[in-house]
Design a protein around this motif. Structure first.
Motif, PDB file in Angstrom:
ATOM      1  N   LEU A 192       1.263  -1.391  -0.320  1.00 59.46           N
ATOM      2  CA  LEU A 192      -0.283   0.050   0.006  1.00 59.46           C
ATOM      3  C   LEU A 192       0.881   0.813  -0.139  1.00 59.46           C
ATOM      4  N   ILE A 196       0.526   4.403  -3.272  1.00 61.93           N
ATOM      5  CA  ILE A 196       0.819   5.192  -3.020  1.00 61.93           C
ATOM      6  C   ILE A 196       1.955   6.488  -3.786  1.00 61.93           C
ATOM      7  N   THR A 243      -6.596   8.181  -1.460  1.00 64.84           N
ATOM      8  CA  THR A 243      -5.260   7.754  -0.091  1.00 64.84           C
ATOM      9  C   THR A 243      -5.681   7.375   0.976  1.00 64.84           C
ATOM     10  N   ILE A 246      -7.515   3.791   0.737  1.00 58.22           N
ATOM     11  CA  ILE A 246      -6.495   2.962   1.469  1.00 58.22           C
ATOM     12  C   ILE A 246      -6.762   2.988   2.856  1.00 58.22           C
ATOM     13  N   ALA A 250      -6.227  -0.729   5.268  1.00 61.84           N
ATOM     14  CA  ALA A 250      -5.149  -0.806   5.761  1.00 61.84           C
ATOM     15  C   ALA A 250      -5.193  -0.895   7.639  1.00 61.84           C
TER      16      ALA A 250
END
Length: 265
Positions: A192, A196, A243, A246, A250
């Motif tokens: 991840l 990004i 973002t 995500i 996570a």
């Protein structure tokens, strides 16, 4: 000691304000009904999000950025995970030096790396821009793959692997049955972070891009040089929202504290 806490808290609040308030201005400007990028916004409208979704250069650049981020993240993990195992579980001489080599892209400026790749591979050997750009992004993501997965491995109990081997498990079965489950949170988090980082990269992409392989951040930079309407704020807001989503996934799935707490051990 107690008297210093209010000062530290005030400095922390000030730091957060400096980082967050400008972002809030951009998000607010994305919903304006006006035709120029200004704050406070003139009314409320979603027209600029619709315009951004229909802008062909942005859509083409988005596909390029997604393809580049996915490929570079996969390659970085494919190289970084075995390297992490060799550093933490192997008997290599000079482990600290080898780990330092993998972490060196964090120290070397991206413009220097990009210029070196451009001069040697594109100018000298005439290699296409996209493979060189992919190589540059992969090198940029290697520190995340090695450091984050290494933190997950460092927090595990090595005796579990020794017990599996002692019970007759082959090295391959030990890896898939014991080591990989331990590494999975680190691999997920490193993937991840790498995705990004690659998706939002500007310096390296700016030097190594070609006209037909522009990434989304570079297309946004080109657009700002030609126009100053709120569509760029709408695209920035969408990237920010993606973002954040995500990061939340996570945190809920793995927990960043579980991984990054091991980095400082």
């Amino acid at each position: 000691m107690t008297s210093r806490k209010p000062i530290a808290a005030s400095l922390a609040v000030l730091g957060y304000m400096i980082m967050i308030v400008p972002i809030l201005f951009v998000v607010a400007a994305a919903f304006t009904s006006g035709s120029s990028l200004r704050f406070p916004p003139e009314g409320f409208s979603l027209q600029w999000f619709e315009a951004a979704a229909g802008h062909t250069p942005f859509r083409a650049a988005l596909l390029t950025s997604l393809q580049l981020a996915l490929l570079s993240t996969g390659l970085a993990l494919a190289v970084g995970v075995p390297a992490t195992l060799a550093i933490h579980r192997g008997k290599l001489p000079g482990k600290g030096f080898i780990e330092g080599l993998f972490l060196s892209p964090l120290i070397i400026p991206e413009l220097v790396v990009g210029l070196a790749l451009f001069q040697q591979l594109i100018v000298t050997y005439r290699i296409d821009n996209f493979p060189v750009l992919l190589l540059g992004h992969t090198a940029l993501l290697l520190p995340y793959a090695v450091r984050v997965t290494g933190a997950a491995l460092a927090g595990s109990d090595e005796s579990l692997e020794e017990a599996a081997r002692g019970l007759g498990a082959s090295p391959m079965r030990t890896f898939f049955s014991v080591t990989l489950p331990v590494l999975r949170p680190g691999i997920f988090s490193a993937g991840l972070l790498g995705f990004i980082t690659s998706f939002n990269n500007v310096p390296l992409s700016l030097l190594l891009q070609a006209r037909d392989t522009r990434t989304l951040p570079i297309s946004m930079l080109d657009y700002v040089q030609q126009s100053y309407d709120p569509m760029i704020a709408a695209v920035s807001t969408l990237i920010l929202a993606g973002t954040v989503v995500i990061a939340i996934i996570a945190e809920r799935t793995v927990g960043f504290t579980r991984i990054f707490g091991g980095i400082n051990r």
